[in-house]
Design a protein around this motif. Sequence first.
Motif, short mmCIF file in Angstrom:
data_model
loop_
_atom_site.label_atom_id
_atom_site.label_comp_id
_atom_site.label_asym_id
_atom_site.label_seq_id
_atom_site.Cartn_x
_atom_site.Cartn_y
_atom_site.Cartn_z
N ASP A 252 0.81 -1.21 0.00
CA ASP A 252 0.00 0.00 0.00
C ASP A 252 0.85 1.26 0.00
O ASP A 252 0.33 2.36 -0.13
CB ASP A 252 -0.92 0.00 1.23
CG ASP A 252 -1.94 -1.13 1.18
OD1 ASP A 252 -2.34 -1.48 0.06
OD2 ASP A 252 -2.30 -1.65 2.24
N ASP A 253 2.18 1.11 0.16
CA ASP A 253 3.05 2.27 0.16
C ASP A 253 3.26 2.83 -1.25
O ASP A 253 3.83 3.89 -1.41
CB ASP A 253 4.42 1.91 0.75
CG ASP A 253 4.28 1.34 2.16
OD1 ASP A 253 3.87 2.10 3.05
OD2 ASP A 253 4.57 0.15 2.35
N ASP A 255 1.82 3.50 -5.41
CA ASP A 255 0.63 3.78 -6.20
C ASP A 255 1.07 3.90 -7.66
O ASP A 255 2.21 4.29 -7.95
CB ASP A 255 0.00 5.09 -5.70
CG ASP A 255 -1.34 5.39 -6.37
OD1 ASP A 255 -1.90 4.49 -7.02
OD2 ASP A 255 -1.82 6.53 -6.23
N SER A 332 2.57 6.12 -2.37
CA SER A 332 1.15 6.42 -2.17
C SER A 332 0.97 7.51 -1.10
O SER A 332 1.69 7.54 -0.10
CB SER A 332 0.44 5.13 -1.73
OG SER A 332 -0.93 5.35 -1.56
N PRO A 333 -0.01 8.42 -1.32
CA PRO A 333 -0.89 8.47 -2.48
C PRO A 333 -0.36 9.44 -3.54
O PRO A 333 0.12 10.53 -3.20
CB PRO A 333 -2.19 9.01 -1.89
CG PRO A 333 -1.72 9.92 -0.79
CD PRO A 333 -0.46 9.31 -0.22
N ASP A 335 -1.19 12.05 -6.49
CA ASP A 335 -2.32 12.90 -6.85
C ASP A 335 -2.55 12.73 -8.35
O ASP A 335 -1.97 13.44 -9.17
CB ASP A 335 -2.00 14.36 -6.51
CG ASP A 335 -3.21 15.26 -6.63
OD1 ASP A 335 -4.10 14.94 -7.43
OD2 ASP A 335 -3.24 16.29 -5.93
N HIS A 336 -3.39 11.77 -8.72
CA HIS A 336 -3.61 11.44 -10.13
C HIS A 336 -4.06 12.66 -10.92
O HIS A 336 -3.57 12.92 -12.02
CB HIS A 336 -4.65 10.32 -10.25
CG HIS A 336 -4.23 9.02 -9.64
ND1 HIS A 336 -4.77 7.81 -10.04
CD2 HIS A 336 -3.32 8.72 -8.68
CE1 HIS A 336 -4.22 6.83 -9.34
NE2 HIS A 336 -3.34 7.37 -8.50
#
Length: 351
Positions: A252-253, A255, A332-333, A335-336
């Motif tokens: 989860d680290d 993305d 993550s996260p 910023d898409h």
Amino acid sequence: MSKIPTTVITGFLGAGKTTLVRHLLAHAPRGKRIALIINEFGDIGVDKAILAGCGDETCREEDMIELSNGCICCTVAEDFIPTMQALLARPDKFDHIVIETSGLALPQPLIRAFNWPEIKAQVTVDAVVTVADAAALAEGRFAADEAAIDRLRQSDDMLDHETPLGELFEDQLMAADLVILNKTDLIDSVTLGKVEASLRAEMRPGTGLIHAHNGHVDIAALLGLGLGSEADIANRPSHHELEHGGEAHEHDDFDSFSLRLPAVAGKDELLAAIETTIRTHDVLRLKGFAAIPGAGARLAIQAVGPRLTTYFDRPWNDGEVCETALVVIGESPLDHAAITASLQRAMTVVA
């Protein structure tokens, strides 16, 4: 019946795994049939697109399989085991299988999977090969040497926060039977010696280490080592597995996401946009292809941290959609929306 040997190629983001595989497929002994499993990030098949056609006699395009549902170490049961079973069920048997993991994969769960009854009787791990980026390590990036990272914290915003990258890199080294120190042509001999000494301090005793640039190594050093690494998994401990009771888990680290654009204003605008976006948003890795106005070939793009390389890899095929397709990877996260907007504004996308 002898087992089919499998070479597992791991290594951090941008170390040169795909370049190494491309060299392997192009120079494998004639008559040897190789199946390739690629653990890709994002829904844009960048790595397979680069590899397709580079070893038609050795590895046909239909013998290349992409796993893009996440890190292969976390989807062993769902993706890897069924994929291996499908390969083994084919009537035309392979001489060798090559697995290119993603840059975030833990090798240990994958190696352990070769002890599963579904594949143990037919397949063995010939060797685990970890590719390391000499130039990145010399800069203190993605290195296990915490002191080297600390020395660069003041000049590198990306290293100002807690990061699991060092532990992940250590795990990849610990799992290796052979470490390929790639991109050695980008640093001087004194620096290379320091990088090699740092690597050896993290490697298991007896692990081999060879130098390379552009992934060019003797194929005899990669295939046919016959080490049966799955039987030695207990001697390859992982930080992550120890902390989670031996269970693989999602990373989860990290993305990643993909984006497609119909056109860009020009090559210079594209590269400037990518460089600005990487600096602004702490992007670890960016790769893909671009359609440059007036160019009859697609532009391949590879960015690792601040280093950006491009080359025209092949002409656009008849009927192929000429568009810019990129995969972005970072901690993550991400910023898409902001990253996409940054690329769109700076590239001055044309309709």
